[in-house]
Design a protein around this motif. Structure first.
Motif, short mmCIF file in Angstrom:
data_model
loop_
_atom_site.label_atom_id
_atom_site.label_comp_id
_atom_site.label_asym_id
_atom_site.label_seq_id
_atom_site.Cartn_x
_atom_site.Cartn_y
_atom_site.Cartn_z
N LEU A 297 0.68 -0.86 -0.22
CA LEU A 297 0.26 0.18 -0.08
C LEU A 297 0.76 1.32 0.00
CD1 LEU A 297 -3.28 -0.84 2.24
CD2 LEU A 297 -3.15 -0.55 0.04
N VAL B 5 -6.08 5.17 6.21
CA VAL B 5 -6.28 4.10 5.45
C VAL B 5 -5.81 2.99 6.77
CG1 VAL B 5 -5.06 2.16 3.53
CG2 VAL B 5 -5.68 4.78 3.21
N ILE C 225 -10.58 5.50 5.48
CA ILE C 225 -10.90 4.43 4.71
C ILE C 225 -10.31 2.99 5.77
CG2 ILE C 225 -10.47 3.83 2.33
CD1 ILE C 225 -9.39 5.93 1.49
N ILE D 104 -10.48 -0.79 4.81
CA ILE D 104 -10.03 -1.61 3.82
C ILE D 104 -10.05 -3.11 4.94
CG2 ILE D 104 -8.42 -0.20 2.69
CD1 ILE D 104 -5.83 -1.96 3.61
N LEU E 273 -13.74 -0.84 1.98
CA LEU E 273 -13.16 -1.12 0.93
C LEU E 273 -12.69 -2.63 0.93
CD1 LEU E 273 -11.30 1.85 -0.96
CD2 LEU E 273 -13.03 1.52 -1.62
N LYS F 287 -10.41 -6.14 0.11
CA LYS F 287 -9.38 -6.68 -0.64
C LYS F 287 -9.79 -8.10 -1.35
CE LYS F 287 -6.77 -6.28 3.92
NZ LYS F 287 -6.38 -6.57 4.14
N LEU G 130 -7.27 -3.24 -4.85
CA LEU G 130 -7.93 -1.98 -4.12
C LEU G 130 -6.97 -0.95 -5.07
CD1 LEU G 130 -6.65 -2.52 -0.29
CD2 LEU G 130 -8.94 -2.29 -1.63
N LYS H 223 -9.35 1.84 -6.73
CA LYS H 223 -10.10 2.93 -5.50
C LYS H 223 -9.95 3.23 -4.83
CE LYS H 223 -14.89 2.92 -4.66
NZ LYS H 223 -15.83 3.83 -5.75
N LEU H 224 -8.34 2.26 -4.19
CA LEU H 224 -8.14 3.51 -3.18
C LEU H 224 -7.59 3.81 -3.35
CD1 LEU H 224 -7.34 2.98 -0.31
CD2 LEU H 224 -5.48 1.88 -0.86
N THR H 225 -7.25 4.93 -4.29
CA THR H 225 -6.85 5.54 -4.77
C THR H 225 -7.25 6.92 -5.20
OG1 THR H 225 -6.10 5.15 -7.26
CG2 THR H 225 -4.16 4.61 -5.52
N CYS I 72 -10.26 6.97 -3.60
CA CYS I 72 -11.11 7.25 -2.72
C CYS I 72 -9.95 7.98 -1.57
CB CYS I 72 -11.54 5.98 -1.72
SG CYS I 72 -12.57 5.38 -2.47
#
Length: 121
Positions: A15, A48, A75, A77, A98, A100, A103, A106-108, A110
């Protein structure tokens, strides 16, 4: 600055790399206690946090952060799709839950939205 809290070294490293590659400054924490013990816990633009951690899960960490008046967007996960997790997370002010794996995009997205929402107009 994005803070990543995950007790799995490989996930934390992955991450960190992903977010750094997308242009974010990143700091990682090996567990919730490490973040709570840090004087910089209020310095992040976005948090995160992994849901499933050994000593202090992501929901409990989020609750403790809110009690400490940390208003940074969170956020969560998780690899455990469960509506109860999402409902509880929403009730304590977690911005997004979110799933796993996979990710990346979608993660970046969000994280960007979370940071943009905290920047005054």
């Amino acid at each position: 600055m994005v803070y990543v809290v995950d007790d799995d070294h490989d996930v934390r490293t992955s991450l960190h790399f992903l977010l750094e590659t997308e242009g974010f400054e990143v700091r990682t924490f090996r567990n919730g206690a490490a973040l709570l013990g840090s004087s910089a816990r209020n310095s992040a633009d976005c948090l995160v946090i992994d849901y499933k951690m050994a000593e202090l899960d992501g929901l409990e960490l989020s609750i403790r952060l809110r009690r400490l008046e940390v208003s940074t967007p969170i956020i969560l996960i998780t690899g455990y799709p469960d509506e109860r997790i999402a409902a509880k997370a929403g009730s304590i002010g977690v911005r997004q839950v979110l799933l796993k794996p996979n990710l990346e995009n979608k993660l970046t997205e969000c994280v960007r939205q979370a940071i943009d929402s905290t920047i005054p107009s």
